[in-house]
Write an enzyme that holds these catalytic residues in place. Sequence first.
Site, PDB file in Angstrom:
ATOM      1  N   TYR A   1       0.806  -1.208   0.000  1.00  0.00           N
ATOM      2  CA  TYR A   1       0.000   0.000   0.000  1.00  0.00           C
ATOM      3  C   TYR A   1       0.859   1.287   0.000  1.00  0.00           C
ATOM      4  CZ  TYR A   1      -4.337  -2.441   0.058  1.00  0.00           C
ATOM      5  OH  TYR A   1      -5.390  -3.232  -0.342  1.00  0.00           O
TER       6      TYR A   1
ATOM      7  N   HIS B   1     -14.721   2.522  -1.316  1.00  0.00           N
ATOM      8  CA  HIS B   1     -13.688   1.615  -0.818  1.00  0.00           C
ATOM      9  C   HIS B   1     -12.590   2.331  -0.057  1.00  0.00           C
ATOM     10  CE1 HIS B   1     -14.948  -1.248  -4.312  1.00  0.00           C
ATOM     11  NE2 HIS B   1     -15.768  -1.333  -3.279  1.00  0.00           N
TER      12      HIS B   1
ATOM     13  N   CYS C   1      -0.115   4.030  16.070  1.00  0.00           N
ATOM     14  CA  CYS C   1      -1.074   5.073  16.487  1.00  0.00           C
ATOM     15  C   CYS C   1      -0.408   5.991  17.516  1.00  0.00           C
ATOM     16  CB  CYS C   1      -2.300   4.384  17.095  1.00  0.00           C
ATOM     17  SG  CYS C   1      -3.517   5.521  17.781  1.00  0.00           S
TER      18      CYS C   1
ATOM     19  N   CYS D   1      -2.564   5.379  20.986  1.00  0.00           N
ATOM     20  CA  CYS D   1      -2.525   4.165  21.817  1.00  0.00           C
ATOM     21  C   CYS D   1      -1.366   3.249  21.438  1.00  0.00           C
ATOM     22  CB  CYS D   1      -3.855   3.410  21.715  1.00  0.00           C
ATOM     23  SG  CYS D   1      -4.092   2.627  20.105  1.00  0.00           S
TER      24      CYS D   1
ATOM     25  N   GLY E   1     -14.960   3.015 -16.620  1.00  0.00           N
ATOM     26  CA  GLY E   1     -13.677   2.395 -16.282  1.00  0.00           C
ATOM     27  C   GLY E   1     -13.745   1.411 -15.137  1.00  0.00           C
TER      28      GLY E   1
ATOM     29  N   SER F   1     -14.526  -2.842 -14.294  1.00  0.00           N
ATOM     30  CA  SER F   1     -14.770  -4.195 -14.841  1.00  0.00           C
ATOM     31  C   SER F   1     -16.057  -4.770 -14.258  1.00  0.00           C
ATOM     32  CB  SER F   1     -13.602  -5.119 -14.485  1.00  0.00           C
ATOM     33  OG  SER F   1     -13.483  -5.204 -13.061  1.00  0.00           O
TER      34      SER F   1
ATOM     35  N   ASN G   1     -15.994   2.396 -21.491  1.00  0.00           N
ATOM     36  CA  ASN G   1     -14.958   1.428 -21.177  1.00  0.00           C
ATOM     37  C   ASN G   1     -14.230   1.080 -22.466  1.00  0.00           C
ATOM     38  OD1 ASN G   1     -13.564  -1.022 -20.311  1.00  0.00           O
ATOM     39  ND2 ASN G   1     -14.953  -1.011 -18.552  1.00  0.00           N
TER      40      ASN G   1
HETATM   41  C1  BV8 Z   1     -18.267  -7.324   1.013  1.00  0.00           C
HETATM   42  C2  BV8 Z   1      -9.910  -1.368  -2.035  1.00  0.00           C
HETATM   43  C3  BV8 Z   1     -19.408  -8.441   2.709  1.00  0.00           C
HETATM   44  C4  BV8 Z   1      -8.595  -1.881  -1.639  1.00  0.00           C
HETATM   45  C5  BV8 Z   1     -11.212  -3.076  -3.193  1.00  0.00           C
HETATM   46  C6  BV8 Z   1     -18.748 -13.806  -5.156  1.00  0.00           C
HETATM   47  C7  BV8 Z   1     -19.709 -13.112  -5.874  1.00  0.00           C
HETATM   48  C8  BV8 Z   1     -20.008 -11.770  -5.575  1.00  0.00           C
HETATM   49  C9  BV8 Z   1     -19.324 -11.117  -4.548  1.00  0.00           C
HETATM   50  C10 BV8 Z   1     -18.377 -11.829  -3.852  1.00  0.00           C
HETATM   51  C11 BV8 Z   1     -18.079 -13.154  -4.142  1.00  0.00           C
HETATM   52  N1  BV8 Z   1     -17.085 -13.564  -3.296  1.00  0.00           N
HETATM   53  C12 BV8 Z   1     -16.766 -12.531  -2.486  1.00  0.00           C
HETATM   54  C13 BV8 Z   1     -17.548 -11.493  -2.795  1.00  0.00           C
HETATM   55  C14 BV8 Z   1     -17.554 -10.205  -2.179  1.00  0.00           C
HETATM   56  C15 BV8 Z   1     -16.393  -9.357  -2.689  1.00  0.00           C
HETATM   57  C16 BV8 Z   1     -16.338  -9.338  -4.192  1.00  0.00           C
HETATM   58  O1  BV8 Z   1     -17.074  -8.620  -4.833  1.00  0.00           O
HETATM   59  N2  BV8 Z   1     -15.424 -10.129  -4.768  1.00  0.00           N
HETATM   60  C17 BV8 Z   1     -15.321 -10.179  -6.209  1.00  0.00           C
HETATM   61  C18 BV8 Z   1     -13.867 -10.077  -6.615  1.00  0.00           C
HETATM   62  C19 BV8 Z   1     -15.958 -11.471  -6.677  1.00  0.00           C
HETATM   63  N3  BV8 Z   1     -16.697  -8.033  -2.214  1.00  0.00           N
HETATM   64  C20 BV8 Z   1     -16.267  -7.684  -1.002  1.00  0.00           C
HETATM   65  O2  BV8 Z   1     -15.589  -8.378  -0.276  1.00  0.00           O
HETATM   66  C21 BV8 Z   1     -16.764  -6.324  -0.534  1.00  0.00           C
HETATM   67  N4  BV8 Z   1     -17.284  -6.483   0.781  1.00  0.00           N
HETATM   68  O3  BV8 Z   1     -18.883  -7.898   0.172  1.00  0.00           O
HETATM   69  O4  BV8 Z   1     -18.463  -7.463   2.330  1.00  0.00           O
HETATM   70  C22 BV8 Z   1     -19.865  -8.010   4.010  1.00  0.00           C
HETATM   71  C23 BV8 Z   1     -21.154  -7.521   4.121  1.00  0.00           C
HETATM   72  C24 BV8 Z   1     -21.590  -7.144   5.360  1.00  0.00           C
HETATM   73  C25 BV8 Z   1     -20.747  -7.235   6.472  1.00  0.00           C
HETATM   74  C26 BV8 Z   1     -19.441  -7.692   6.320  1.00  0.00           C
HETATM   75  C27 BV8 Z   1     -18.975  -8.087   5.083  1.00  0.00           C
HETATM   76  C28 BV8 Z   1     -15.607  -5.337  -0.485  1.00  0.00           C
HETATM   77  C29 BV8 Z   1     -15.091  -5.075  -1.883  1.00  0.00           C
HETATM   78  C30 BV8 Z   1     -14.041  -3.974  -1.844  1.00  0.00           C
HETATM   79  C31 BV8 Z   1     -12.673  -4.585  -1.981  1.00  0.00           C
HETATM   80  N5  BV8 Z   1     -11.706  -3.499  -2.086  1.00  0.00           N
HETATM   81  N6  BV8 Z   1     -10.313  -2.079  -3.228  1.00  0.00           N
HETATM   82  C32 BV8 Z   1      -7.558  -1.600  -2.686  1.00  0.00           C
HETATM   83  O5  BV8 Z   1      -7.812  -0.818  -3.636  1.00  0.00           O
HETATM   84  O6  BV8 Z   1      -6.486  -2.172  -2.559  1.00  0.00           O
HETATM   85  S1  BV8 Z   1     -11.715  -3.758  -4.647  1.00  0.00           S
HETATM   86  C33 BV8 Z   1     -10.849  -3.174  -5.976  1.00  0.00           C
HETATM   87  O7  BV8 Z   1     -11.586  -3.621  -7.121  1.00  0.00           O
HETATM   88  C34 BV8 Z   1     -10.797  -1.663  -6.134  1.00  0.00           C
HETATM   89  O8  BV8 Z   1     -11.594  -0.954  -5.237  1.00  0.00           O
HETATM   90  C35 BV8 Z   1     -11.344  -1.466  -7.537  1.00  0.00           C
HETATM   91  O9  BV8 Z   1     -11.866  -0.234  -7.738  1.00  0.00           O
HETATM   92  C36 BV8 Z   1     -12.345  -2.523  -7.532  1.00  0.00           C
HETATM   93  C37 BV8 Z   1     -13.002  -2.839  -8.812  1.00  0.00           C
HETATM   94  O10 BV8 Z   1     -12.000  -2.892  -9.799  1.00  0.00           O
HETATM   95  P1  BV8 Z   1     -12.136  -1.832 -10.994  1.00  0.00           P
HETATM   96  O11 BV8 Z   1     -12.118  -0.469 -10.395  1.00  0.00           O
HETATM   97  O12 BV8 Z   1     -13.312  -2.183 -11.837  1.00  0.00           O
HETATM   98  O13 BV8 Z   1     -10.787  -2.034 -11.756  1.00  0.00           O
HETATM   99  P2  BV8 Z   1     -10.421  -3.207 -12.777  1.00  0.00           P
HETATM  100  O14 BV8 Z   1      -8.954  -3.181 -12.966  1.00  0.00           O
HETATM  101  O15 BV8 Z   1     -11.082  -4.471 -12.343  1.00  0.00           O
HETATM  102  O16 BV8 Z   1     -11.126  -2.766 -14.146  1.00  0.00           O
HETATM  103  C38 BV8 Z   1     -10.670  -1.610 -14.832  1.00  0.00           C
HETATM  104  C39 BV8 Z   1     -11.630  -1.381 -15.984  1.00  0.00           C
HETATM  105  O17 BV8 Z   1     -11.267  -0.168 -16.622  1.00  0.00           O
HETATM  106  C40 BV8 Z   1     -11.602  -2.462 -17.027  1.00  0.00           C
HETATM  107  O18 BV8 Z   1     -12.933  -2.780 -17.405  1.00  0.00           O
HETATM  108  C41 BV8 Z   1     -10.858  -1.804 -18.215  1.00  0.00           C
HETATM  109  O19 BV8 Z   1     -11.353  -2.268 -19.466  1.00  0.00           O
HETATM  110  C42 BV8 Z   1     -11.227  -0.357 -18.026  1.00  0.00           C
HETATM  111  N7  BV8 Z   1     -10.233   0.599 -18.529  1.00  0.00           N
HETATM  112  C43 BV8 Z   1      -8.874   0.497 -18.491  1.00  0.00           C
HETATM  113  N8  BV8 Z   1      -8.329   1.623 -19.011  1.00  0.00           N
HETATM  114  C44 BV8 Z   1      -9.360   2.444 -19.358  1.00  0.00           C
HETATM  115  C45 BV8 Z   1     -10.569   1.794 -19.058  1.00  0.00           C
HETATM  116  N9  BV8 Z   1     -11.770   2.344 -19.298  1.00  0.00           N
HETATM  117  C46 BV8 Z   1     -11.788   3.578 -19.857  1.00  0.00           C
HETATM  118  N10 BV8 Z   1     -10.666   4.267 -20.176  1.00  0.00           N
HETATM  119  C47 BV8 Z   1      -9.444   3.731 -19.942  1.00  0.00           C
HETATM  120  N11 BV8 Z   1      -8.334   4.437 -20.279  1.00  0.00           N
HETATM  121 ZN    ZN Z   2      -5.018   3.938  18.517  1.00  0.00          ZN
END
Ligand code: BV8
Ligand code: ZN
Length: 247
Positions: free
Chosen positions: A66, A119, A147, A150, A187, A189, A213
Amino acid sequence: MSDLPQVAEILAKSRRVAVLTGAGVSAESGIPTFRGLGGLWNGRDPMSLATPEAFASDPATVWEFYRWRRDLVSQAEPNPGHRALAELARHRSPNFTLITQNVDRLHQRAGNRDVLELHGNLFDVRCTQCSRTFDRTGVALPPLPQCVDCGALLRPAVVWFGESLPQDVWGTAELAVEQADTMLVIGTSAVVYPAAGLVMTAAAAGCTVIEINLEPTPMSHFVDFALFGKAGEILPRLLAADMNPSE
Ligand code: BV8
Ligand code: ZN
Protein backbone atom coordinates in the site's frame (compact mmCIF):
# COMPACT_ATOMS: atom_id res chain seq x y z
CA MET A 1 -17.94 5.86 -30.09
CA SER A 2 -20.67 6.22 -32.73
CA ASP A 3 -23.36 6.69 -30.03
CA LEU A 4 -21.60 9.74 -28.58
CA PRO A 5 -23.89 12.39 -30.10
CA GLN A 6 -26.96 10.46 -28.90
CA VAL A 7 -25.44 10.02 -25.43
CA ALA A 8 -24.54 13.71 -25.32
CA GLU A 9 -28.14 14.56 -26.12
CA ILE A 10 -29.41 12.30 -23.32
CA LEU A 11 -26.91 13.85 -20.90
CA ALA A 12 -27.93 17.36 -21.92
CA LYS A 13 -31.59 16.56 -21.19
CA SER A 14 -30.96 14.77 -17.89
CA ARG A 15 -31.86 16.39 -14.58
CA ARG A 16 -29.98 14.19 -12.10
CA VAL A 17 -26.71 12.50 -13.03
CA ALA A 18 -24.93 9.77 -11.06
CA VAL A 19 -21.47 8.55 -11.99
CA LEU A 20 -19.68 5.37 -10.88
CA THR A 21 -15.96 5.16 -11.62
CA GLY A 22 -13.39 2.40 -11.34
CA ALA A 23 -9.65 2.06 -11.85
CA GLY A 24 -9.96 2.64 -15.63
CA VAL A 25 -10.60 6.34 -15.09
CA SER A 26 -7.11 6.64 -13.51
CA ALA A 27 -5.31 4.46 -16.07
CA GLU A 28 -4.37 7.50 -18.20
CA SER A 29 -2.75 9.02 -15.12
CA GLY A 30 -0.35 6.07 -15.14
CA ILE A 31 -2.03 4.25 -12.25
CA PRO A 32 -2.21 0.48 -12.89
CA THR A 33 -5.71 -0.98 -12.92
CA PHE A 34 -6.41 -4.22 -11.06
CA ARG A 35 -7.30 -6.60 -13.84
CA GLY A 36 -6.13 -6.63 -17.43
CA LEU A 37 -2.73 -5.71 -18.85
CA GLY A 38 -0.21 -4.64 -16.18
CA GLY A 39 -2.91 -4.99 -13.54
CA LEU A 40 -2.13 -4.87 -9.84
CA TRP A 41 -3.55 -8.35 -9.37
CA ASN A 42 -1.41 -9.80 -12.16
CA GLY A 43 1.16 -11.95 -10.37
CA ARG A 44 -0.29 -10.95 -7.00
CA ASP A 45 -3.08 -12.66 -5.07
CA PRO A 46 -5.58 -10.04 -3.85
CA MET A 47 -6.48 -12.38 -0.99
CA SER A 48 -2.92 -12.13 0.27
CA LEU A 49 -2.79 -8.33 0.07
CA ALA A 50 -6.31 -6.88 0.30
CA THR A 51 -8.02 -8.74 3.17
CA PRO A 52 -7.99 -8.24 6.95
CA GLU A 53 -6.62 -11.78 7.32
CA ALA A 54 -3.64 -10.97 5.07
CA PHE A 55 -2.93 -7.87 7.13
CA ALA A 56 -3.19 -9.77 10.41
CA SER A 57 -0.76 -12.45 9.25
CA ASP A 58 1.77 -10.24 7.45
CA PRO A 59 1.22 -6.52 8.06
CA ALA A 60 4.68 -5.56 6.79
CA THR A 61 4.07 -7.04 3.31
CA VAL A 62 0.59 -5.52 3.09
CA TRP A 63 1.91 -2.14 4.16
CA GLU A 64 4.74 -2.38 1.61
CA PHE A 65 2.12 -2.89 -1.14
CA TYR A 66 0.00 0.00 0.00
CA ARG A 67 2.92 2.39 0.59
CA TRP A 68 4.11 1.62 -2.95
CA ARG A 69 0.64 2.49 -4.31
CA ARG A 70 0.43 5.66 -2.17
CA ASP A 71 3.78 6.85 -3.58
CA LEU A 72 2.69 6.01 -7.16
CA VAL A 73 -0.54 7.96 -6.80
CA SER A 74 1.13 10.90 -5.04
CA GLN A 75 3.35 11.37 -8.11
CA ALA A 76 0.46 11.01 -10.57
CA GLU A 77 -1.69 13.82 -11.91
CA PRO A 78 -5.42 13.85 -12.67
CA ASN A 79 -6.02 13.25 -16.39
CA PRO A 80 -8.51 14.91 -18.80
CA GLY A 81 -11.13 12.34 -17.78
CA HIS A 82 -10.92 13.36 -14.12
CA ARG A 83 -10.96 17.03 -15.06
CA ALA A 84 -13.99 16.63 -17.32
CA LEU A 85 -15.90 14.97 -14.47
CA ALA A 86 -14.96 17.81 -12.13
CA GLU A 87 -16.22 20.34 -14.70
CA LEU A 88 -19.41 18.33 -15.23
CA ALA A 89 -19.98 18.36 -11.45
CA ARG A 90 -19.55 22.15 -11.33
CA HIS A 91 -21.88 22.55 -14.29
CA ARG A 92 -24.59 20.28 -12.86
CA SER A 93 -24.28 20.67 -9.12
CA PRO A 94 -26.26 19.91 -6.95
CA ASN A 95 -27.87 17.33 -9.24
CA PHE A 96 -24.63 15.41 -9.73
CA THR A 97 -23.21 12.58 -7.60
CA LEU A 98 -19.76 11.06 -8.11
CA ILE A 99 -19.34 7.58 -6.67
CA THR A 100 -15.93 5.95 -6.93
CA GLN A 101 -14.40 2.57 -6.17
CA ASN A 102 -10.99 4.18 -6.51
CA VAL A 103 -8.80 4.90 -3.52
CA ASP A 104 -6.41 7.31 -5.28
CA ARG A 105 -8.25 10.63 -4.59
CA LEU A 106 -7.48 11.84 -8.12
CA HIS A 107 -11.12 12.95 -8.48
CA GLN A 108 -10.65 15.27 -5.50
CA ARG A 109 -7.32 16.54 -6.87
CA ALA A 110 -9.12 17.32 -10.15
CA GLY A 111 -11.61 19.44 -8.19
CA ASN A 112 -14.54 17.15 -7.37
CA ARG A 113 -15.96 17.71 -3.88
CA ASP A 114 -18.27 15.33 -1.93
CA VAL A 115 -16.86 12.26 -3.69
CA LEU A 116 -18.50 9.07 -2.40
CA GLU A 117 -15.51 6.76 -1.79
CA LEU A 118 -17.03 3.29 -1.54
CA HIS A 119 -13.69 1.61 -0.82
CA GLY A 120 -11.92 4.25 1.28
CA ASN A 121 -8.66 5.86 0.22
CA LEU A 122 -4.89 5.35 0.32
CA PHE A 123 -4.07 8.47 2.36
CA ASP A 124 -6.08 8.01 5.54
CA VAL A 125 -4.85 5.46 8.05
CA ARG A 126 -6.90 3.87 10.85
CA CYS A 127 -5.85 2.48 14.20
CA THR A 128 -6.47 -1.26 14.58
CA GLN A 129 -7.25 -0.75 18.28
CA CYS A 130 -8.86 2.62 18.97
CA SER A 131 -10.13 3.05 15.37
CA ARG A 132 -9.00 6.66 15.24
CA THR A 133 -8.46 7.75 11.65
CA PHE A 134 -5.63 10.07 10.62
CA ASP A 135 -5.09 11.86 7.31
CA ARG A 136 -1.49 11.12 6.35
CA THR A 137 -1.54 12.74 2.90
CA GLY A 138 2.02 13.66 1.94
CA VAL A 139 3.48 11.96 5.00
CA ALA A 140 6.04 9.18 4.45
CA LEU A 141 4.98 6.20 6.56
CA PRO A 142 7.36 3.77 8.33
CA PRO A 143 7.11 0.06 7.49
CA LEU A 144 4.72 -0.54 10.42
CA PRO A 145 3.11 2.79 11.42
CA GLN A 146 1.79 3.11 14.96
CA CYS A 147 -1.07 5.07 16.49
CA VAL A 148 0.09 8.26 18.27
CA ASP A 149 -2.73 7.79 20.80
CA CYS A 150 -2.52 4.16 21.82
CA GLY A 151 0.60 2.85 20.09
CA ALA A 152 -1.27 0.07 18.23
CA LEU A 153 -0.63 -0.77 14.58
CA LEU A 154 -2.24 1.50 11.99
CA ARG A 155 -3.82 0.08 8.80
CA PRO A 156 -4.65 1.61 5.41
CA ALA A 157 -8.17 3.12 5.56
CA VAL A 158 -9.36 1.13 2.55
CA VAL A 159 -12.17 -1.46 2.39
CA TRP A 160 -10.64 -4.91 1.95
CA PHE A 161 -12.36 -7.98 0.53
CA GLY A 162 -14.74 -9.39 3.13
CA GLU A 163 -15.14 -6.00 4.81
CA SER A 164 -18.37 -4.03 4.63
CA LEU A 165 -18.47 -0.67 2.92
CA PRO A 166 -18.95 2.50 5.01
CA GLN A 167 -22.71 2.41 5.61
CA ASP A 168 -23.37 6.13 5.27
CA VAL A 169 -21.43 6.36 2.00
CA TRP A 170 -23.14 3.24 0.63
CA GLY A 171 -26.61 4.49 1.57
CA THR A 172 -26.00 7.85 -0.11
CA ALA A 173 -24.68 6.14 -3.24
CA GLU A 174 -27.71 3.82 -3.49
CA LEU A 175 -30.10 6.75 -3.09
CA ALA A 176 -28.25 8.75 -5.74
CA VAL A 177 -28.51 6.02 -8.37
CA GLU A 178 -32.16 5.39 -7.49
CA GLN A 179 -32.97 9.06 -8.02
CA ALA A 180 -30.79 9.65 -11.08
CA ASP A 181 -32.25 9.75 -14.56
CA THR A 182 -28.81 9.20 -16.15
CA MET A 183 -25.88 7.15 -14.85
CA LEU A 184 -22.38 7.03 -16.33
CA VAL A 185 -20.42 3.85 -15.47
CA ILE A 186 -16.80 4.58 -16.28
CA GLY A 187 -13.68 2.39 -16.28
CA THR A 188 -14.86 -0.47 -14.12
CA SER A 189 -14.77 -4.20 -14.84
CA ALA A 190 -17.93 -4.41 -12.72
CA VAL A 191 -16.90 -7.62 -10.94
CA VAL A 192 -16.63 -6.29 -7.39
CA TYR A 193 -19.79 -6.19 -5.30
CA PRO A 194 -21.74 -4.51 -3.87
CA ALA A 195 -20.37 -1.59 -5.98
CA ALA A 196 -21.17 -3.26 -9.31
CA GLY A 197 -24.72 -3.84 -8.09
CA LEU A 198 -25.35 -0.08 -8.29
CA VAL A 199 -25.62 -0.46 -12.07
CA MET A 200 -28.50 -2.91 -11.75
CA THR A 201 -30.14 -0.72 -9.08
CA ALA A 202 -30.04 2.21 -11.49
CA ALA A 203 -31.37 0.16 -14.41
CA ALA A 204 -34.18 -1.24 -12.25
CA ALA A 205 -35.11 2.31 -11.20
CA GLY A 206 -35.54 3.28 -14.85
CA CYS A 207 -32.31 5.24 -15.12
CA THR A 208 -30.62 5.51 -18.53
CA VAL A 209 -27.24 3.81 -18.01
CA ILE A 210 -24.24 4.63 -20.18
CA GLU A 211 -21.03 2.55 -19.94
CA ILE A 212 -17.68 4.05 -20.91
CA ASN A 213 -14.96 1.43 -21.18
CA LEU A 214 -12.34 0.01 -23.52
CA GLU A 215 -14.32 -3.21 -23.78
CA PRO A 216 -17.64 -4.83 -22.77
CA THR A 217 -18.06 -5.95 -19.14
CA PRO A 218 -20.50 -8.25 -17.31
CA MET A 219 -22.63 -5.15 -16.75
CA SER A 220 -22.94 -4.39 -20.45
CA HIS A 221 -26.19 -6.37 -20.59
CA PHE A 222 -27.82 -3.87 -18.24
CA VAL A 223 -26.72 -0.65 -19.93
CA ASP A 224 -28.59 1.38 -22.55
CA PHE A 225 -25.51 2.72 -24.33
CA ALA A 226 -21.84 1.71 -24.43
CA LEU A 227 -19.12 4.11 -25.56
CA PHE A 228 -15.92 2.18 -26.27
CA GLY A 229 -12.71 4.12 -25.88
CA LYS A 230 -10.54 5.88 -23.33
CA ALA A 231 -12.29 7.80 -20.58
CA GLY A 232 -9.72 10.59 -20.97
CA GLU A 233 -10.84 11.09 -24.58
CA ILE A 234 -14.59 10.42 -24.34
CA LEU A 235 -15.39 12.45 -21.20
CA PRO A 236 -14.03 15.79 -22.50
CA ARG A 237 -16.16 15.34 -25.63
CA LEU A 238 -19.25 14.58 -23.54
CA LEU A 239 -18.53 17.59 -21.35
CA ALA A 240 -18.13 19.88 -24.39
CA ALA A 241 -21.49 18.72 -25.71
CA ASP A 242 -23.06 19.23 -22.25
CA MET A 243 -21.72 22.76 -22.04
CA ASN A 244 -22.84 23.65 -25.60
CA PRO A 245 -25.93 21.51 -26.22
CA SER A 246 -26.87 23.49 -29.35
CA GLU A 247 -23.80 22.23 -31.30
C1 BV8 B 1 -18.27 -7.32 1.01
C2 BV8 B 1 -9.91 -1.37 -2.04
C3 BV8 B 1 -19.41 -8.44 2.71
C4 BV8 B 1 -8.60 -1.88 -1.64
C5 BV8 B 1 -11.21 -3.08 -3.19
C6 BV8 B 1 -18.75 -13.81 -5.16
C7 BV8 B 1 -19.71 -13.11 -5.87
C8 BV8 B 1 -20.01 -11.77 -5.58
C9 BV8 B 1 -19.32 -11.12 -4.55
C10 BV8 B 1 -18.38 -11.83 -3.85
C11 BV8 B 1 -18.08 -13.15 -4.14
N1 BV8 B 1 -17.08 -13.56 -3.30
C12 BV8 B 1 -16.77 -12.53 -2.49
C13 BV8 B 1 -17.55 -11.49 -2.80
C14 BV8 B 1 -17.55 -10.21 -2.18
C15 BV8 B 1 -16.39 -9.36 -2.69
C16 BV8 B 1 -16.34 -9.34 -4.19
O1 BV8 B 1 -17.07 -8.62 -4.83
N2 BV8 B 1 -15.42 -10.13 -4.77
C17 BV8 B 1 -15.32 -10.18 -6.21
C18 BV8 B 1 -13.87 -10.08 -6.61
C19 BV8 B 1 -15.96 -11.47 -6.68
N3 BV8 B 1 -16.70 -8.03 -2.21
C20 BV8 B 1 -16.27 -7.68 -1.00
O2 BV8 B 1 -15.59 -8.38 -0.28
C21 BV8 B 1 -16.76 -6.32 -0.53
N4 BV8 B 1 -17.28 -6.48 0.78
O3 BV8 B 1 -18.88 -7.90 0.17
O4 BV8 B 1 -18.46 -7.46 2.33
C22 BV8 B 1 -19.87 -8.01 4.01
C23 BV8 B 1 -21.15 -7.52 4.12
C24 BV8 B 1 -21.59 -7.14 5.36
C25 BV8 B 1 -20.75 -7.23 6.47
C26 BV8 B 1 -19.44 -7.69 6.32
C27 BV8 B 1 -18.98 -8.09 5.08
C28 BV8 B 1 -15.61 -5.34 -0.48
C29 BV8 B 1 -15.09 -5.08 -1.88
C30 BV8 B 1 -14.04 -3.97 -1.84
C31 BV8 B 1 -12.67 -4.58 -1.98
N5 BV8 B 1 -11.71 -3.50 -2.09
N6 BV8 B 1 -10.31 -2.08 -3.23
C32 BV8 B 1 -7.56 -1.60 -2.69
O5 BV8 B 1 -7.81 -0.82 -3.64
O6 BV8 B 1 -6.49 -2.17 -2.56
S1 BV8 B 1 -11.72 -3.76 -4.65
C33 BV8 B 1 -10.85 -3.17 -5.98
O7 BV8 B 1 -11.59 -3.62 -7.12
C34 BV8 B 1 -10.80 -1.66 -6.13
O8 BV8 B 1 -11.59 -0.95 -5.24
C35 BV8 B 1 -11.34 -1.47 -7.54
O9 BV8 B 1 -11.87 -0.23 -7.74
C36 BV8 B 1 -12.34 -2.52 -7.53
C37 BV8 B 1 -13.00 -2.84 -8.81
O10 BV8 B 1 -12.00 -2.89 -9.80
P1 BV8 B 1 -12.14 -1.83 -10.99
O11 BV8 B 1 -12.12 -0.47 -10.40
O12 BV8 B 1 -13.31 -2.18 -11.84
O13 BV8 B 1 -10.79 -2.03 -11.76
P2 BV8 B 1 -10.42 -3.21 -12.78
O14 BV8 B 1 -8.95 -3.18 -12.97
O15 BV8 B 1 -11.08 -4.47 -12.34
O16 BV8 B 1 -11.13 -2.77 -14.15
C38 BV8 B 1 -10.67 -1.61 -14.83
C39 BV8 B 1 -11.63 -1.38 -15.98
O17 BV8 B 1 -11.27 -0.17 -16.62
C40 BV8 B 1 -11.60 -2.46 -17.03
O18 BV8 B 1 -12.93 -2.78 -17.41
C41 BV8 B 1 -10.86 -1.80 -18.21
O19 BV8 B 1 -11.35 -2.27 -19.47
C42 BV8 B 1 -11.23 -0.36 -18.03
N7 BV8 B 1 -10.23 0.60 -18.53
C43 BV8 B 1 -8.87 0.50 -18.49
N8 BV8 B 1 -8.33 1.62 -19.01
C44 BV8 B 1 -9.36 2.44 -19.36
C45 BV8 B 1 -10.57 1.79 -19.06
N9 BV8 B 1 -11.77 2.34 -19.30
C46 BV8 B 1 -11.79 3.58 -19.86
N10 BV8 B 1 -10.67 4.27 -20.18
C47 BV8 B 1 -9.44 3.73 -19.94
N11 BV8 B 1 -8.33 4.44 -20.28
ZN1 ZN C 1 -5.02 3.94 18.52
